[in-house]
Write a protein that holds these residues in place. Structure first.
Motif, PDB file in Angstrom:
ATOM      1  N   VAL A 167       0.827  -1.199   0.000  1.00 37.68           N
ATOM      2  CA  VAL A 167       0.000   0.000   0.000  1.00 37.68           C
ATOM      3  C   VAL A 167       0.865   1.254   0.000  1.00 37.68           C
ATOM      4  O   VAL A 167       0.397   2.345  -0.334  1.00 37.68           O
ATOM      5  N   LEU A 168       2.124   1.123   0.377  1.00 33.05           N
ATOM      6  CA  LEU A 168       3.045   2.264   0.313  1.00 33.05           C
ATOM      7  C   LEU A 168       3.482   2.544  -1.116  1.00 33.05           C
ATOM      8  O   LEU A 168       3.645   3.697  -1.512  1.00 33.05           O
ATOM      9  N   TRP A 169       3.685   1.471  -1.894  1.00 27.14           N
ATOM     10  CA  TRP A 169       4.307   1.654  -3.201  1.00 27.14           C
ATOM     11  C   TRP A 169       3.356   1.392  -4.358  1.00 27.14           C
ATOM     12  O   TRP A 169       3.579   1.916  -5.447  1.00 27.14           O
ATOM     13  N   ARG A 170       2.358   0.562  -4.164  1.00 26.78           N
ATOM     14  CA  ARG A 170       1.323   0.319  -5.167  1.00 26.78           C
ATOM     15  C   ARG A 170       1.916  -0.153  -6.505  1.00 26.78           C
ATOM     16  O   ARG A 170       2.630   0.572  -7.168  1.00 26.78           O
ATOM     17  N   GLY A 171       1.570  -1.365  -6.853  1.00 26.68           N
ATOM     18  CA  GLY A 171       2.071  -1.915  -8.114  1.00 26.68           C
ATOM     19  C   GLY A 171       3.315  -2.743  -7.873  1.00 26.68           C
ATOM     20  O   GLY A 171       3.661  -3.109  -6.756  1.00 26.68           O
ATOM     21  N   GLY A 172       4.021  -3.085  -8.954  1.00 23.10           N
ATOM     22  CA  GLY A 172       5.238  -3.869  -8.852  1.00 23.10           C
ATOM     23  C   GLY A 172       4.996  -5.322  -9.185  1.00 23.10           C
ATOM     24  O   GLY A 172       3.981  -5.691  -9.785  1.00 23.10           O
ATOM     25  N   GLU A 173       5.935  -6.174  -8.797  1.00 24.71           N
ATOM     26  CA  GLU A 173       5.893  -7.594  -9.128  1.00 24.71           C
ATOM     27  C   GLU A 173       5.699  -8.400  -7.848  1.00 24.71           C
ATOM     28  O   GLU A 173       6.631  -8.602  -7.075  1.00 24.71           O
TER      29      GLU A 173
END
Length: 371
Positions: A167-173
């Motif tokens: 929830v801090l960075w949103r998205g990614g793998e």
């Protein structure tokens, strides 16, 4: 395989260290001694060892009684104080056993220079608690952020089975850790490449991290060996001064391995009868399995309201630190709130000072208020 000779005058120390090394490095062949005469006889009669780990008192005695030329470049001193090694490279005698093993491995690979100094690789600081809801992740993120602001190169390693840091960075793998662990085991030659592809950086918070998984399976299936390999891979990468580990509050084999591999454990407790009781039970359960040296575990009270309501029965006689209660965090709708409190940040800054972090340069973990 490494042929190692270990010699120190204290039998209990030699037994504990050799037992740990044999269990963690089954391919090593280790001969142990507590008497100089037996050590000399072994060196004269047996195949020459690749490495001699000798207490500093043995080095002085051997130099007086034998020609050290044959073994001089293979000797590493077990030093109780810096500079006791008689010119040989040194390993601190009283530190976590996992750190001694790591430094020995570096010597065996030729990765540590003569004359002392620390091995290449990051220090590991683990934020741990025996029960949930103690504010462990908030503290770990603040430590990582503030260490980054002090000029440290930081990696934030979240090992929670249910990791909500996305929830801090949103998205990614979301399968990044699974992919990394697979590459390390199945294709070691591609491990570094996979690492470079999967790690992320947050420029605001000034640390690197891996994306959070969608499913808890990879953490639930984590073994002590996999944990050891993962930490070693990050440490050997050479990019970081500090790894801040944020595990869940389990008490499995890999949790114990993580705490033993750590240079510092910040163990969080609440001034709450249930939190205290769970901590007491786990401390008692692990009492003989964690390093007993002064300097490994600091018990820190979080959500401190100004006075302790429960008696302190944990090691150290009193808390190593107190972190303030932040009322605004009672209901958090954005985890960035955890990183925006000057009062909490100031308390964490004080802990970093006490634990030996300067404001620039490579980090080392030390200081008082330890178990």
């Amino acid at each position: 395989m490494l042929r190692l000779v270990l010699a120190a005058p204290e039998l209990q120390y030699v037994d504990k260290l050799s037992r740990y090394l044999r269990e963690s490095e089954p391919r090593w062949r280790i001969a142990t001694f507590t008497q100089e005469i037996a050590l000399l006889r072994h060196l004269e009669e047996r195949p020459e060892p690749e490495l001699l780990l000798l207490h500093s008192s043995f080095i002085r005695e051997l130099r007086a009684k034998a020609d050290m030329g044959r073994w001089g470049d293979r000797i590493v001193a077990l030093a109780e104080a810096e500079g006791e090694g008689e010119g040989a490279p040194e390993i601190a005698a009283y530190q976590p056993l996992s750190r001694i093993r790591a430094e020995l491995t570096a010597f065996a690979r030729g990765g540590k220079e003569k004359g002392g100094g620390s091995i290449e690789g990051a220090s590991l600081l683990t934020v741990f608690s025996a029960s949930g809801g103690c504010g462990k992740t908030a503290l770990a993120l603040n430590i990582a952020r503030l260490a980054g602001e002090r000029g440290k190169r930081v990696f934030y390693l979240n090992l929670e089975a249910l990791n909500a840091s996305d929830v801090l960075w949103r998205g990614g793998e979301p399968d990044s850790l699974s992919r990394l662990l697979y590459a390390m085991r199945a294709r070691p030659d591609r491990g570094a490449e996979e690492w470079g592809r999967l790690r992320r950086n947050d420029e605001r918070l000034r640390f690197d991290y891996l994306d959070a998984p969608d499913h808890p399976g990879e953490r639930l299936a984590m073994s002590a060996e996999q944990l050891r390999e993962l930490v070693a891979a990050i440490r050997s990468h050479g990019k970081y001064d500090l790894i801040v580990a944020d595990p869940d509050c389990g008490c499995g084999d890999w949790h114990l391995e993580l705490l033993n591999a750590s240079d510092r454990v910040a163990w969080i407790v609440l001034d709450d009868v249930l939190s205290m009781r769970k901590t007491e039970k786990l401390v008692r359960h692990w009492r003989d399995k964690l390093p007993a040296d002064r300097g490994h575990t600091a018990f820190v009270v979080n959500k401190y309201s100004g006075a302790m309501r429960n008696g302190w029965r944990l090691p150290g006689g009193e808390p190593a630190g107190r972190l303030p209660y932040i009322p605004q965090w009672k209901t958090v709708n954005d985890p960035e709130q955890w990183l925006a409190s000057p009062v909490f940040g100031g308390a964490v800054d004080k802990l970093l000072d006490e634990w030996g972090f300067a404001n620039s340069g490579a980090g080392s973990v030390g200081g008082a208020g330890r178990w």
